[in-house]
Design a protein around this motif. Sequence first.
Motif, mmCIF file in Angstrom:
data_model
loop_
_atom_site.group_PDB
_atom_site.id
_atom_site.type_symbol
_atom_site.label_atom_id
_atom_site.label_comp_id
_atom_site.label_asym_id
_atom_site.label_seq_id
_atom_site.Cartn_x
_atom_site.Cartn_y
_atom_site.Cartn_z
ATOM 1 N N ALA A 51 18.435 52.229 47.958
ATOM 2 C CA ALA A 51 19.881 53.707 47.847
ATOM 3 C C ALA A 51 18.808 55.056 47.713
ATOM 4 O O ALA A 51 19.367 56.143 48.704
ATOM 5 N N ALA A 52 18.484 54.933 47.179
ATOM 6 C CA ALA A 52 17.465 55.891 46.490
ATOM 7 C C ALA A 52 17.027 57.153 47.439
ATOM 8 O O ALA A 52 17.000 58.333 48.694
ATOM 9 N N LYS A 53 16.370 55.699 48.490
ATOM 10 C CA LYS A 53 15.943 56.862 49.657
ATOM 11 C C LYS A 53 16.788 56.882 50.742
ATOM 12 O O LYS A 53 16.603 58.131 51.604
ATOM 13 N N SER A 54 17.750 56.099 50.950
ATOM 14 C CA SER A 54 18.598 56.495 52.066
ATOM 15 C C SER A 54 19.525 57.496 51.322
ATOM 16 O O SER A 54 19.892 59.440 52.395
ATOM 17 N N ALA A 55 19.738 57.817 50.177
ATOM 18 C CA ALA A 55 20.429 59.304 50.046
ATOM 19 C C ALA A 55 19.218 60.472 50.291
ATOM 20 O O ALA A 55 19.837 61.421 50.787
ATOM 21 N N GLU A 56 18.079 60.331 50.234
ATOM 22 C CA GLU A 56 17.257 61.351 50.085
ATOM 23 C C GLU A 56 17.040 61.910 51.655
ATOM 24 O O GLU A 56 16.937 62.956 52.239
ATOM 25 N N LYS A 57 17.247 60.538 52.085
ATOM 26 C CA LYS A 57 17.228 60.616 53.663
ATOM 27 C C LYS A 57 18.031 61.998 54.086
ATOM 28 O O LYS A 57 18.140 62.903 54.728
ATOM 29 N N LEU A 58 19.466 61.215 53.814
ATOM 30 C CA LEU A 58 20.612 62.510 53.992
ATOM 31 C C LEU A 58 20.422 63.401 53.527
ATOM 32 O O LEU A 58 21.112 65.174 53.787
ATOM 33 N N LEU A 59 20.414 63.265 52.237
ATOM 34 C CA LEU A 59 19.825 65.199 51.008
ATOM 35 C C LEU A 59 19.231 65.801 51.997
ATOM 36 O O LEU A 59 19.477 66.970 52.633
ATOM 37 N N GLU A 60 18.181 65.205 53.136
ATOM 38 C CA GLU A 60 17.286 66.236 53.814
ATOM 39 C C GLU A 60 18.465 66.806 55.015
ATOM 40 O O GLU A 60 18.058 67.318 55.439
ATOM 41 N N ARG A 61 18.340 65.732 55.289
ATOM 42 C CA ARG A 61 18.795 66.581 57.341
ATOM 43 C C ARG A 61 20.570 67.297 56.533
ATOM 44 O O ARG A 61 20.535 68.145 57.247
ATOM 45 N N ILE A 62 20.745 67.664 55.787
ATOM 46 C CA ILE A 62 22.301 68.462 55.635
ATOM 47 C C ILE A 62 21.292 69.620 54.692
ATOM 48 O O ILE A 62 22.013 71.322 53.785
ATOM 49 N N GLY A 63 20.101 69.585 54.436
ATOM 50 C CA GLY A 63 19.303 70.702 53.392
ATOM 51 C C GLY A 63 19.583 71.012 51.964
ATOM 52 O O GLY A 63 19.011 71.779 51.198
ATOM 53 N N LEU A 64 19.779 69.424 51.139
ATOM 54 C CA LEU A 64 19.828 70.138 49.372
ATOM 55 C C LEU A 64 19.086 68.652 49.288
ATOM 56 O O LEU A 64 18.925 68.430 47.986
ATOM 57 N N LEU A 65 17.307 68.410 49.651
ATOM 58 C CA LEU A 65 16.438 67.609 49.438
ATOM 59 C C LEU A 65 16.579 68.141 47.672
ATOM 60 O O LEU A 65 16.328 67.438 46.478
ATOM 61 N N ASP A 66 16.321 69.847 47.820
ATOM 62 C CA ASP A 66 15.458 69.558 46.125
ATOM 63 C C ASP A 66 16.628 69.681 45.722
ATOM 64 O O ASP A 66 16.188 69.982 44.447
ATOM 65 N N LYS A 67 17.778 69.685 45.719
ATOM 66 C CA LYS A 67 19.101 69.601 44.503
ATOM 67 C C LYS A 67 18.952 68.660 43.952
ATOM 68 O O LYS A 67 19.893 68.008 43.315
#
Lengths: 250, 225, 219
Positions: free
Chosen positions: A120-136
């Motif tokens: 789940a965390a992997k999917s979440a991080e992929k999506l966060l990266e897509r919107i540019g908020l992975l660092d948060k």
Amino acid sequence: MLKENEPLLEIRHLRKNYDANDVLNDISLDICKGEVVVVVGPSGCGKSTLLRCINGLEPIQSGEILLDGLPITDGKKKWSEIRQKIGMVFQSYDLFPHMTVLDNIILGPTKVQGRKREAAAKSAEKLLERIGLLDKKDAYPRQLSGGQKQRVAIVRALVMEPAIMLFDEVTAALDPEMVREVLDVMLELARSGSTMLIVTHEMQFAKAVANRVIFMDGGEIVESSSPEEFFLQPKTDRARRFLNIFNFEK
Amino acid sequence: MQGLGINVLFMGNNLPRLLEGLLITMKISLLAVALSIVLGTLLGMVMTLRNPVTRCLTKVYFEFNRIMPQLVMLFLVYFGLTKLFGINLSGQVSAVVVFTLWGTAEMGDLVRGALISIPKHQYESGAAIGMTKLQNYRYVIIPQTLRRLIPLAINLTTRMIKTTALIVLIGVVEVLKTGQQIIEANRYTVPTAALWIYGTIFFLYFFTCWPISILAGRLERKWQN
Amino acid sequence: MDLNFIEKYAPMYVEATGLTLRLGFIGIGFSLVIGLICSFLLYYKTPVLQKIAACYIELSRNTPLLVQLFFLYFGLPKLGIMISSEGCAIIGLSFLGGSYMAEAFRSGLEAIEKSQVEAGLSVGLNHGQVMRYVVLPQALSISVPALCANVIFLIKETSVFSAVALADLMFVAKDLIGLYYKTDEALFMLVVAYMIILLPISIMAAVLEWRLRYAGFGN
């Protein structure tokens, strides 16, 4: 399973009232897979209520809603199952303040869908990266701006892999500078083929993103047309009057 | 068959005696409340002064009253003061002293809290329309302070009435003691008296305190702005 | 002050302190459970049980613990229900404490906005999961100040346990005063004992509140 050309979401003769007031009066609407439908209308016309009925947050008095060909309002299915297929983003984002951004997003997948935390965390991080908020991802909601919170809210709904996404005036509570970053995310989603039902006041955005525009007033669907038709040549008087509100020509 | 134990209530003047006992409890607590309101208001105003000495003293006074169980305070005054100053304080007087000390501390804190919760600009708004400082206090500050204070003060009253029950443990003849006397007197005639007497006392307290707390609740809702 | 006397009888105070703490914490434990259950009943507005919980809370908050104890210890035996001193103490404290804890939990639960619940539901959580993962964690941290205040209050209330024939601190003090007339020493040890019990708890409560306030989630 859906047959060819069968609509993903069907709303048939939906009626809802509060005490004696008709909030939604005989609403019928079909949305196909991949379609982006934008709903506009004056305040109090019932647009938000419509979304809340689709998601089961409001009870309906009569009519029915079908998702993927199966009825969801007949009380036979559990809403917790149905809501996994319907993603909703609210005006007030409502992230869970006591959890980090990442935890906010994976709460659904882990507790509802039983996915493992790492996956789940992997999917979440992929999506966060897509919107540019992975660092948060390890930040808390109180450390984010309104626009960032709303984008996280969108990811929180997306990660459940819903069939359709509902957006309830998601930029209405944001400062103008942040509205754009959220709308950009929604545009990207639309381009990648998501099925979306959007309630908004942002007319330029509506023109750009919609496949179809629905105009509601007084609890009814007054007009339903393509964005070009609706914005340039509205068919009804009420629609014309509504669009004039946004017109500042001297 | 000796008939239902509840009859003990209606025998002789048992019920009036119980009520008299309750009256003693009420008198002590209401007197203490009245004194506490006056002294507490003064204390509250003192507590808002910026003087570090008064701050320290008042804080110690307040914390001591907050931490020490009231029964311990009763013992200290009733047994301790008697020995210390050679004066013989009755249980009732000890009770009034202890509850006034406690009530003053609580009221003081409430008043202080109410005074500092009034937004700063309220102190200035009166001046802006030409009021003197005194007028500002009278028409702007004090009414608002009272509205925050009164429901909390009524709540304190209920708590005080309940705590006054403790005075039976230093020998004062109030409702519980009277109840004990009645039970003793009827040991053979009404063996189940304890059940009915203490049950009645339970409800006597309930019907005394409950209306008061409802009143506090109503006022609090009414004045919530 | 007679230090020999203090030295000789301090152990009695220590034992009494142990009793107070033991019964106190058992009572507080039950109070928390009762309080949590009642707060759920009130929050979810469960049909009949909500009314019962509401009545219980009103009855318990408007009567003194001492009266409740007298009824349990002297009154109930007349119905054939005999409960030990310790049992009465625990039942009485739990009965009283439950309503205070219920109020504390309830105000925490009601402080959580409905929109949080809706956000949780929208992600597919059922009501139980929403309570467990979204509402309760937030509500508990809001309730902490009130819960701590209640703990302090309940420990203070344990001072009436001598009324049901328990050898608690008040009993020991009164006994020593009566037997040896060493009023100053007996009272001194009494105050010290309660200070030792309540100061640490009071400080811990203040620290807990401070930490939660500054780690606050704020919006």
